[in-house]
Design an enzyme around this catalytic site. Structure first.
Site, PDB file in Angstrom:
ATOM      1  N   GLU A 254     -73.761 -58.145  31.308  1.00 21.57           N
ATOM      2  CA  GLU A 254     -73.497 -56.974  32.159  1.00 21.57           C
ATOM      3  C   GLU A 254     -72.000 -56.987  32.405  1.00 21.57           C
ATOM      4  OE1 GLU A 254     -75.913 -54.989  33.189  1.00 21.57           O
ATOM      5  OE2 GLU A 254     -77.651 -56.188  32.657  1.00 21.57           O
ATOM      6  N   CYS A 293     -69.782 -52.372  39.905  1.00 20.94           N
ATOM      7  CA  CYS A 293     -69.829 -52.105  38.469  1.00 20.94           C
ATOM      8  C   CYS A 293     -70.380 -50.712  38.196  1.00 20.94           C
ATOM      9  CB  CYS A 293     -70.675 -53.157  37.789  1.00 20.94           C
ATOM     10  SG  CYS A 293     -72.249 -53.394  38.609  1.00 20.94           S
TER      11      CYS A 293
HETATM   12  P1  NAP Z   1     -65.060 -62.703  35.375  1.00 16.51           P
HETATM   13  O1  NAP Z   1     -63.692 -63.186  35.621  1.00 16.51           O
HETATM   14  O2  NAP Z   1     -65.473 -62.393  33.994  1.00 16.51           O
HETATM   15  O3  NAP Z   1     -66.020 -63.809  36.015  1.00 16.51           O
HETATM   16  C1  NAP Z   1     -67.404 -63.634  36.019  1.00 16.51           C
HETATM   17  C2  NAP Z   1     -68.066 -64.980  36.119  1.00 16.51           C
HETATM   18  O4  NAP Z   1     -67.845 -65.716  34.917  1.00 16.51           O
HETATM   19  C3  NAP Z   1     -67.539 -65.866  37.243  1.00 16.51           C
HETATM   20  O5  NAP Z   1     -68.613 -66.581  37.808  1.00 16.51           O
HETATM   21  C4  NAP Z   1     -66.593 -66.806  36.504  1.00 16.51           C
HETATM   22  O6  NAP Z   1     -66.400 -68.029  37.180  1.00 16.51           O
HETATM   23  C5  NAP Z   1     -67.381 -67.013  35.238  1.00 16.51           C
HETATM   24  N1  NAP Z   1     -66.605 -67.518  34.123  1.00 16.51           N
HETATM   25  C6  NAP Z   1     -65.304 -67.313  33.834  1.00 16.51           C
HETATM   26  N2  NAP Z   1     -64.989 -67.920  32.681  1.00 16.51           N
HETATM   27  C7  NAP Z   1     -66.114 -68.518  32.225  1.00 16.51           C
HETATM   28  C8  NAP Z   1     -66.429 -69.330  31.099  1.00 16.51           C
HETATM   29  N3  NAP Z   1     -65.513 -69.618  30.171  1.00 16.51           N
HETATM   30  N4  NAP Z   1     -67.677 -69.797  30.969  1.00 16.51           N
HETATM   31  C9  NAP Z   1     -68.620 -69.507  31.885  1.00 16.51           C
HETATM   32  N5  NAP Z   1     -68.379 -68.766  32.986  1.00 16.51           N
HETATM   33  C10 NAP Z   1     -67.140 -68.267  33.141  1.00 16.51           C
HETATM   34  O7  NAP Z   1     -65.401 -61.401  36.222  1.00 16.51           O
HETATM   35  P2  NAP Z   1     -65.136 -61.128  37.767  1.00 16.51           P
HETATM   36  O8  NAP Z   1     -63.687 -60.970  37.952  1.00 16.51           O
HETATM   37  O9  NAP Z   1     -65.873 -62.116  38.615  1.00 16.51           O
HETATM   38  O10 NAP Z   1     -65.895 -59.735  37.940  1.00 16.51           O
HETATM   39  C11 NAP Z   1     -65.294 -58.490  37.690  1.00 16.51           C
HETATM   40  C12 NAP Z   1     -65.851 -57.879  36.465  1.00 16.51           C
HETATM   41  O11 NAP Z   1     -67.265 -57.951  36.485  1.00 16.51           O
HETATM   42  C13 NAP Z   1     -65.534 -56.415  36.357  1.00 16.51           C
HETATM   43  O12 NAP Z   1     -65.021 -56.168  35.095  1.00 16.51           O
HETATM   44  C14 NAP Z   1     -66.867 -55.710  36.548  1.00 16.51           C
HETATM   45  O13 NAP Z   1     -67.017 -54.536  35.813  1.00 16.51           O
HETATM   46  C15 NAP Z   1     -67.824 -56.712  36.082  1.00 16.51           C
HETATM   47  N6  NAP Z   1     -69.105 -56.515  36.746  1.00 16.51           N
HETATM   48  C16 NAP Z   1     -70.119 -56.018  36.017  1.00 16.51           C
HETATM   49  C17 NAP Z   1     -71.355 -55.836  36.608  1.00 16.51           C
HETATM   50  C18 NAP Z   1     -72.511 -55.310  35.828  1.00 16.51           C
HETATM   51  O14 NAP Z   1     -73.631 -55.368  36.312  1.00 16.51           O
HETATM   52  N7  NAP Z   1     -72.299 -54.795  34.636  1.00 16.51           N
HETATM   53  C19 NAP Z   1     -71.545 -56.156  37.940  1.00 16.51           C
HETATM   54  C20 NAP Z   1     -70.469 -56.660  38.656  1.00 16.51           C
HETATM   55  C21 NAP Z   1     -69.244 -56.846  38.042  1.00 16.51           C
HETATM   56  P3  NAP Z   1     -65.123 -68.281  38.131  1.00 16.51           P
HETATM   57  O15 NAP Z   1     -65.222 -67.307  39.246  1.00 16.51           O
HETATM   58  O16 NAP Z   1     -65.307 -69.683  38.548  1.00 16.51           O
HETATM   59  O17 NAP Z   1     -63.926 -68.032  37.256  1.00 16.51           O
END
Ligand code: NAP
Length: 510
Positions: A254, A293
């Site tokens: 997602e 999102c």
């Molecule tokens: P993110 O930086 O991609 O992080 C998401 C999650 O992934 C966090 O728990 C992060 O942990 C973890 N993560 C990062 N690198 C990883 C790796 N190499 N291996 C495993 N896990 C890893 O995203 P965000 O900044 O939290 O969220 C914003 C984005 O999420 C936006 O682009 C938004 O569109 C999207 N979003 C989408 C939805 C949907 O349902 N489609 C819903 C909400 C948000 P850490 O925090 O510890 O780095």
């Protein structure tokens, strides 16, 4: 300062290594810290595979549903405390916090009800029995069977409560043990939820990793499921992760989404449908400071209505007080992190180079501390060719208004320009126009929200993901599917085609 531990292999542990601070994004004051690593994740996976899977597998759907019910009750019991954590650590207003926390309880409750109805069913049918032989004796039946593996849930920072629950509910109901990893920056709510949930669940059913993922994904194997919510860059790295690729691990993504809202040519702004459109745009911009999102990012209106729409947005957004959400009069808090603020500012700058200002300029505010950005409305006369509008998700309180000639095909093409979204909406009381819009836009969205005068009074808006409807979308949105009632269980089960004596197949379904 609170030290957040991880709940792994049946015990809370602090981990090791440098500690990372979780802050209040309105004041920048540190609230808690977490270790950057040092956890025995191999032991956590073993605990889930051996103990968690056995415990959940020994229970029927109805018994697992009762567990979900207990979790929902635990949220209700600690609601005020959870809301306060969401306000402090997430920059949420109280309304935003309710959206996250109550949404989590609602989703658990929804799956508890579904599970109760499934009772002690050994398998779930997928469609009807079919005749595959010369006579009715030789039959076929698709079923969903329990999966043997671990569900790894990685969540984004914006919904630490709902995000945990919306993944947990279908996985536990399907009988899969879960290792949850919330985003580090806003992990306080998820951490508290697991403190509440763990004593109510069988051993190994739910584990929590707070802090960076470390080698989490190196441990996944055939049968496991990784459900990820977050940015597309992280999703890309997960898609090529060696353990996921080597063991054909099911990965549900997602990710980003450039959700569109289109005003139909028949709609007067003063009508019920027009009022719904305006309320939805303003809510999506300001709720959670636009960090949803599902929030509307791109707006398309008939050219003749542009000035009226922009005036109405100016008036409504001008009344929004931006500030520390701990204060009662504040209607919009900060974005969640310093990095998030940098990303939003960069996004606005890209957009500003190709659009005109309608409201809020580039989102500057007068706050000396905190990660604040004001609501921003931009406009373009050439929405179909305005590249930054369709290329980058700005995860903040920003929309761009474009104009069109009212043709439903053009409206659908505008949705398509986002290359796959979670949800897009159209506001019209003209059924033929709506049918043409759905026919064209259906390929590009996980959900189409059809705003009209008949449903306006009971509409939660396009930004609310309901447990009974699918959440996820094609292309840029990641190609994943979550929720959708019973469909939500399918991501955590294995579809099997059974072929044999029709009476045996019937008896297997119980
Ligand atoms: P993110 O930086 O991609 O992080 C998401 C999650 O992934 C966090 O728990 C992060 O942990 C973890 N993560 C990062 N690198 C990883 C790796 N190499 N291996 C495993 N896990 C890893 O995203 P965000 O900044 O939290 O969220 C914003 C984005 O999420 C936006 O682009 C938004 O569109 C999207 N979003 C989408 C939805 C949907 O349902 N489609 C819903 C909400 C948000 P850490 O925090 O510890 O780095």
């Amino acid at each position: 300062m609170q030290k957040l531990g991880s709940y792994l292999a049946g015990a809370w542990s602090q981990g090791a290594g440098a500690r990372m601070a979780l802050v209040n994004p309105a004041t920048e004051e540190p609230l808690a810290d977490v270790a950057s690593g040092g956890h025995d994740l191999a032991a956590a996976f073993a605990h889930a595979r051996e103990t968690g899977a056995r415990e959940l597998g020994a229970r029927t759907f109805a018994e697992r549903a009762a567990l979900l019910s207990a979790l929902a009750k635990a949220i209700h019991g600690a609601r005020e405390e959870l809301l306060a954590l969401a306000v402090a650590n997430g920059g949420n207003t109280r309304g935003d916090a309710k959206f996250d926390i109550d949404g989590g309880a609602l989703t658990l409750g929804h799956y508890a009800e579904l599970g109760e109805k499934l009772g002690a069913a050994p398998l779930l049918p997928d469609g009807d029995a079919i005749q595959v032989g010369r006579t009715a004796r030789m039959g076929g039946q698709h079923v969903w069977a329990r999966r043997r593996g671990v569900a790894v849930h990685i969540n984004a920072f914006n919904f630490p409560g709902w995000g945990l629950c919306e993944k947990l509910a279908p996985a536990l109901l399907a009988g899969m043990p879960v290792i949850a990893k919330p985003a580090t920056a806003t992990a306080l709510v998820a951490h508290r939820l697991v403190e509440l949930f763990a004593p109510l669940l069988p051993p190994g059913a739910l584990q929590l990793l707070v802090g960076p993922a470390g080698d989490l994904l190196d441990h996944v194997r055939t049968g496991d499921v990784v459900a990820f919510t977050g940015g597309s860059a992280t999703a890309r790295s997960l898609r090529v992760h060696p353990a996921i690729a080597d063991h054909a691990v099911r990965l549900n993504v997602e990710a980003d989404s450039l959700n569109a809202a289109v005003l139909g040519p028949d709609v007067e702004l003063t009508s019920e449908t027009g009022a719904l459109f305006l309320a939805d745009v303003v809510r999506d911009m300001t709720q959670k400071t636009g960090q949803k999102c599902t929030a509307i990012r791109r707006v398309l209106v008939p050219a003749a209505r542009e000035a009226e729409v922009c005036d109405a947005l100016r008036e409504r957004l001008g009344a929004i007080v931006v500030g520390d959400p701990a204060q009662d009069n504040v209607r919009m808090g900060p974005v969640a992190t310093a990095q998030q603020l940098r990303d939003v500012r960069e996004g606005i700058a890209r957009l500003a180079a190709a659009t005109d200002s309608v409201f809020g300029g580039t989102g500057e505010t007068a706050h000396a501390k905190g990660y604040f950005v004001g609501p921003v409305v931009r406009s373009t006369k050439t929405p179909m060719t305005c590249a930054p509008l369709h290329a980058h998700e700005i995860f903040g309180p920003v929309v761009t208004v474009g104009i069109y000639d009212g043709d439903a095909g053009e409206a659908a093409a505008f949705v398509a320009k986002g290359e796959g979204c979670l949800v897009s909406s159209a506001y019209s009381d003209e059924r033929d126009w709506v049918a043409r819009f759905v026919g064209g836009a259906g390929a590009w969205a996980g959900r189409l929200y059809l705003g009209s005068s008949k449903m306006a009074a009971q509409s939660p808006g396009p930004g609310t993901a309901l447990p009974s409807l699918l959440h996820g979308g094609p292309g840029r949105a990641g190609g994943g599917e979550e929720l959708g009632g019973i469909r939500g269980l399918h991501g955590y089960m294995q579809r099997v085609a059974l072929e044999g004596d029709a009476s045996v197949l019937k008896s297997l379904l119980g």
